[in-house]
Motif scaffolding. Structure first.
Motif, PDB file in Angstrom:
ATOM      1  N   VAL A   1      -2.788   4.032  11.238  1.00 23.39           N
ATOM      2  CA  VAL A   1      -3.206   3.894   9.845  1.00 23.39           C
ATOM      3  C   VAL A   1      -3.286   5.302   9.286  1.00 23.39           C
ATOM      4  CG1 VAL A   1      -5.076   3.189   8.299  1.00 23.39           C
ATOM      5  CG2 VAL A   1      -4.458   1.747  10.248  1.00 23.39           C
ATOM      6  N   ASP A   2      -2.609   5.520   8.149  1.00 19.69           N
ATOM      7  CA  ASP A   2      -2.391   6.890   7.686  1.00 19.69           C
ATOM      8  C   ASP A   2      -2.821   7.049   6.223  1.00 19.69           C
ATOM      9  OD1 ASP A   2      -1.568   9.485   7.357  1.00 19.69           O
ATOM     10  OD2 ASP A   2       0.564   9.106   7.611  1.00 19.69           O
ATOM     11  N   GLY A   3      -4.118   7.220   6.018  1.00 20.96           N
ATOM     12  CA  GLY A   3      -4.617   7.512   4.681  1.00 20.96           C
ATOM     13  C   GLY A   3      -4.650   6.322   3.738  1.00 20.96           C
ATOM     14  N   VAL A   4      -4.979   5.137   4.236  1.00 23.91           N
ATOM     15  CA  VAL A   4      -4.984   3.926   3.409  1.00 23.91           C
ATOM     16  C   VAL A   4      -6.248   3.866   2.554  1.00 23.91           C
ATOM     17  CG1 VAL A   4      -5.112   1.396   3.464  1.00 23.91           C
ATOM     18  CG2 VAL A   4      -3.527   2.612   4.976  1.00 23.91           C
ATOM     19  N   SER A   5      -6.050   3.552   1.269  1.00 24.68           N
ATOM     20  CA  SER A   5      -7.169   3.368   0.339  1.00 24.68           C
ATOM     21  C   SER A   5      -6.910   2.139  -0.520  1.00 24.68           C
ATOM     22  CB  SER A   5      -7.326   4.586  -0.590  1.00 24.68           C
ATOM     23  OG  SER A   5      -7.659   5.753   0.130  1.00 24.68           O
ATOM     24  N   PHE A   6      -7.930   1.339  -0.733  1.00 24.09           N
ATOM     25  CA  PHE A   6      -7.885   0.280  -1.737  1.00 24.09           C
ATOM     26  C   PHE A   6      -9.303  -0.192  -2.012  1.00 24.09           C
ATOM     27  CE2 PHE A   6      -6.972  -1.943   2.319  1.00 24.09           C
ATOM     28  CZ  PHE A   6      -8.003  -2.878   2.346  1.00 24.09           C
ATOM     29  N   ALA A   7      -9.470  -0.873  -3.145  1.00 20.66           N
ATOM     30  CA  ALA A   7     -10.784  -1.376  -3.544  1.00 20.66           C
ATOM     31  C   ALA A   7     -10.656  -2.847  -3.899  1.00 20.66           C
ATOM     32  CB  ALA A   7     -11.316  -0.585  -4.740  1.00 20.66           C
ATOM     33  N   VAL A   8     -11.548  -3.660  -3.345  1.00 22.55           N
ATOM     34  CA  VAL A   8     -11.531  -5.101  -3.552  1.00 22.55           C
ATOM     35  C   VAL A   8     -12.677  -5.481  -4.483  1.00 22.55           C
ATOM     36  CG1 VAL A   8     -11.556  -7.350  -2.428  1.00 22.55           C
ATOM     37  CG2 VAL A   8     -10.613  -5.373  -1.210  1.00 22.55           C
ATOM     38  N   MET A   9     -12.341  -6.204  -5.549  1.00 29.26           N
ATOM     39  CA  MET A   9     -13.334  -6.599  -6.540  1.00 29.26           C
ATOM     40  C   MET A   9     -14.074  -7.866  -6.108  1.00 29.26           C
ATOM     41  SD  MET A   9     -12.883  -4.174  -8.634  1.00 29.26           S
ATOM     42  CE  MET A   9     -13.880  -4.699 -10.041  1.00 29.26           C
ATOM     43  N   PRO A  10     -15.299  -8.071  -6.592  1.00 24.02           N
ATOM     44  CA  PRO A  10     -16.029  -9.304  -6.266  1.00 24.02           C
ATOM     45  C   PRO A  10     -15.239 -10.536  -6.705  1.00 24.02           C
ATOM     46  CG  PRO A  10     -17.473  -7.705  -7.333  1.00 24.02           C
ATOM     47  CD  PRO A  10     -16.083  -7.168  -7.455  1.00 24.02           C
ATOM     48  N   GLY A  11     -15.181 -11.536  -5.828  1.00 25.27           N
ATOM     49  CA  GLY A  11     -14.471 -12.762  -6.146  1.00 25.27           C
ATOM     50  C   GLY A  11     -12.963 -12.685  -6.014  1.00 25.27           C
TER      51      GLY A  11
ATOM     52  N   LEU B   1      -5.830  -1.737  10.815  1.00 24.33           N
ATOM     53  CA  LEU B   1      -6.672  -1.647   9.623  1.00 24.33           C
ATOM     54  C   LEU B   1      -7.792  -2.676   9.670  1.00 24.33           C
ATOM     55  CD1 LEU B   1      -7.209  -0.565   6.727  1.00 24.33           C
ATOM     56  CD2 LEU B   1      -5.659  -2.355   5.904  1.00 24.33           C
ATOM     57  N   PHE B   2      -7.452  -3.911  10.025  1.00 27.07           N
ATOM     58  CA  PHE B   2      -8.450  -4.974  10.142  1.00 27.07           C
ATOM     59  C   PHE B   2      -9.522  -4.588  11.154  1.00 27.07           C
ATOM     60  CE2 PHE B   2     -10.189  -9.000  11.570  1.00 27.07           C
ATOM     61  CZ  PHE B   2     -10.194  -9.798  10.431  1.00 27.07           C
ATOM     62  N   SER B   3      -9.094  -4.069  12.295  1.00 27.39           N
ATOM     63  CA  SER B   3     -10.045  -3.689  13.345  1.00 27.39           C
ATOM     64  C   SER B   3     -10.962  -2.556  12.895  1.00 27.39           C
ATOM     65  CB  SER B   3      -9.290  -3.280  14.614  1.00 27.39           C
ATOM     66  OG  SER B   3      -8.591  -4.382  15.164  1.00 27.39           O
ATOM     67  N   LEU B   4     -10.444  -1.658  12.059  1.00 26.37           N
ATOM     68  CA  LEU B   4     -11.270  -0.571  11.537  1.00 26.37           C
ATOM     69  C   LEU B   4     -12.322  -1.107  10.573  1.00 26.37           C
ATOM     70  CD1 LEU B   4      -8.474   2.056  10.804  1.00 26.37           C
ATOM     71  CD2 LEU B   4     -10.222   2.238  12.585  1.00 26.37           C
TER      72      LEU B   4
ATOM     73  N   GLU C   1     -14.319  -2.978  15.090  1.00 26.90           N
ATOM     74  CA  GLU C   1     -13.786  -3.007  16.458  1.00 26.90           C
ATOM     75  C   GLU C   1     -13.246  -1.648  16.874  1.00 26.90           C
ATOM     76  OE1 GLU C   1     -10.914  -6.202  16.680  1.00 26.90           O
ATOM     77  OE2 GLU C   1     -12.442  -7.549  17.481  1.00 26.90           O
ATOM     78  N   LEU C   2     -12.804  -0.853  15.902  1.00 29.54           N
ATOM     79  CA  LEU C   2     -12.331   0.505  16.139  1.00 29.54           C
ATOM     80  C   LEU C   2     -13.052   1.461  15.202  1.00 29.54           C
ATOM     81  CD1 LEU C   2      -8.431  -0.022  16.276  1.00 29.54           C
ATOM     82  CD2 LEU C   2      -9.939   0.415  18.231  1.00 29.54           C
ATOM     83  N   ARG C   3     -13.224   2.699  15.641  1.00 30.94           N
ATOM     84  CA  ARG C   3     -13.773   3.739  14.772  1.00 30.94           C
ATOM     85  C   ARG C   3     -12.622   4.551  14.203  1.00 30.94           C
ATOM     86  NH1 ARG C   3     -19.135   4.619  14.739  1.00 30.94           N
ATOM     87  NH2 ARG C   3     -18.750   6.622  13.723  1.00 30.94           N
TER      88      ARG C   3
ATOM     89  N   VAL D   1       0.630  -3.736   0.290  1.00 34.97           N
ATOM     90  CA  VAL D   1       1.747  -3.736   1.241  1.00 34.97           C
ATOM     91  C   VAL D   1       1.701  -2.460   2.070  1.00 34.97           C
ATOM     92  CG1 VAL D   1       4.237  -3.994   1.545  1.00 34.97           C
ATOM     93  CG2 VAL D   1       3.124  -5.000  -0.462  1.00 34.97           C
ATOM     94  N   MET D   2       1.706  -2.627   3.399  1.00 39.56           N
ATOM     95  CA  MET D   2       1.706  -1.484   4.305  1.00 39.56           C
ATOM     96  C   MET D   2       3.046  -1.353   5.021  1.00 39.56           C
ATOM     97  SD  MET D   2      -2.074  -1.605   6.124  1.00 39.56           S
ATOM     98  CE  MET D   2      -1.691  -0.089   7.048  1.00 39.56           C
ATOM     99  N   HIS D   3       3.394  -0.116   5.318  1.00 40.49           N
ATOM    100  CA  HIS D   3       4.597   0.174   6.102  1.00 40.49           C
ATOM    101  C   HIS D   3       4.366   1.485   6.825  1.00 40.49           C
ATOM    102  CE1 HIS D   3       8.687   0.274   7.426  1.00 40.49           C
ATOM    103  NE2 HIS D   3       9.018   1.317   6.686  1.00 40.49           N
ATOM    104  N   GLN D   4       4.539   1.465   8.138  1.00 39.62           N
ATOM    105  CA  GLN D   4       4.365   2.654   8.971  1.00 39.62           C
ATOM    106  C   GLN D   4       3.009   3.317   8.725  1.00 39.62           C
ATOM    107  OE1 GLN D   4       7.871   5.055   8.254  1.00 39.62           O
ATOM    108  NE2 GLN D   4       9.158   3.740   9.528  1.00 39.62           N
ATOM    109  N   GLY D   5       1.983   2.473   8.621  1.00 42.22           N
ATOM    110  CA  GLY D   5       0.619   2.959   8.517  1.00 42.22           C
ATOM    111  C   GLY D   5       0.148   3.338   7.129  1.00 42.22           C
ATOM    112  N   GLN D   6       1.047   3.294   6.146  1.00 39.46           N
ATOM    113  CA  GLN D   6       0.687   3.714   4.800  1.00 39.46           C
ATOM    114  C   GLN D   6       0.819   2.564   3.805  1.00 39.46           C
ATOM    115  OE1 GLN D   6       3.418   7.006   4.166  1.00 39.46           O
ATOM    116  NE2 GLN D   6       1.924   8.472   4.955  1.00 39.46           N
TER     117      GLN D   6
END
Length: 272
Positions: free
Chosen positions: A38-48, A64-67, A71-73, A236-241
């Motif tokens: 995972v290489d510098g992923v950012s996003f924000a999820v709104m309520p609902g 990403l899910f595990s982070l 499950e992962l640090r 959408v992710m590809h190669q960690g980004q």
């Protein structure tokens, strides 16, 4: 930090541009022996919001899910829930703070009945572990009945968990997550291994949970036809980004996404 998207479905649910993200991933990095899964992923999820994360095999979705669920640090970056830093907290602590999880590998109490599984979960949340197999209070019984009804398992309450169909087992796992009263529900490949009828039922269940309970949902999913029919926003992710983010109609036509998925059957299904 990615600017939160407020799509038309979210506005219909009462979410405005003034709302604060309920779950945010900020510059998240995870390295394994120098390799950035995972290489510098950012996003924000709104309520609902129903947010989906997609990508071809090896894109970094599962990492990403595990982070997010502890499950992962991460190597660097952070995850916040309701504005509070939850980076690296254990899955148990995250559940207590309002992050519910249903995993790709079905994780239920196999020897118990469906009702007993939910009684254990509800009682655990209420911290009455000494009553785990005793007589349950009426309010616990009522809550279990409500959960069974929400996920369509009322008719299977006495069935042993291991004897359920795959689709019913996944529904039970969702009910177990709901028993913890989550603000955000994370679903890892919720339709994996399901028949078309089971997939349709799972999609409808997620929609109903959001519409009825106001739960925010984050899905990691390989089936883009499911994603395009369900999600408000797709990352959408590809190669960690992260290579694209937006409503399904935009993602479906995005040339970079089409190129990444070129020749894969799941994306072709999603285009139809």
């Amino acid at each position: 930090m990615t600017t939160p998207l407020v799509t038309e479905p979210l506005m219909r649910r009462g979410v405005t541009e003034m709302a604060e993200p309920i779950l945010a991933v900020e510059s998240l990095v995870k390295e394994f022996d120098g390799f950035r899964a995972v290489d510098g992923v950012s996003f924000a999820v709104m309520p609902g919001e129903i947010r989906a994360v997609i990508g071809p095999n090896g894109a970094g979705k599962s990492t990403l899910f595990s982070l997010i669920i502890g499950e992962l640090r991460p190597t660097s970056g952070k995850v916040t829930l309701d504005g509070r830093d939850i980076t690296g907290l254990s899955t148990h602590k995250l559940m207590m703070r309002g992050l519910g999880c249903a995993f790709q590998a079905t994780n239920v109490f196999w020897r118990l009945s469906v009702r007993e599984c939910l009684e254990v979960a509800v009682t655990s949340r209420r911290r009455h572990s000494e009553k785990l197999f005793g007589k349950f209070a009426q309010d616990v019984d009522d809550e279990v009945a409500s959960l069974l009804d929400q996920v369509g398992l009322s008719g299977l309450a006495q069935a042993t968990s291991r004897d359920l169909s795959h689709g019913d087992q996944r529904a039970l796992e969702v009910a177990l997550a709901l028993a913890m009263k989550p603000k955000v529900l994370l679903l890892d490949e919720p339709t994996a291994g399901m028949s078309p009828s089971e997939t349709s039922r799972a999609v409808n269940l997620v929609r109903e949970l959001v519409e009825t309970n106001g739960i925010t949902v984050l899905i990691v999913e390989h089936d883009v036809s499911v994603v395009f029919s369900l999600a408000d926003v797709v990352t959408v992710m590809h190669q960690g980004q992260t290579i694209a983010e937006g409503p399904p109609d935009e993602i479906r036509k995005n040339p970079t996404v089409v190129e990444v998925y070129l020749g894969t059957s799941e994306f072709s299904k999603g285009l139809s």
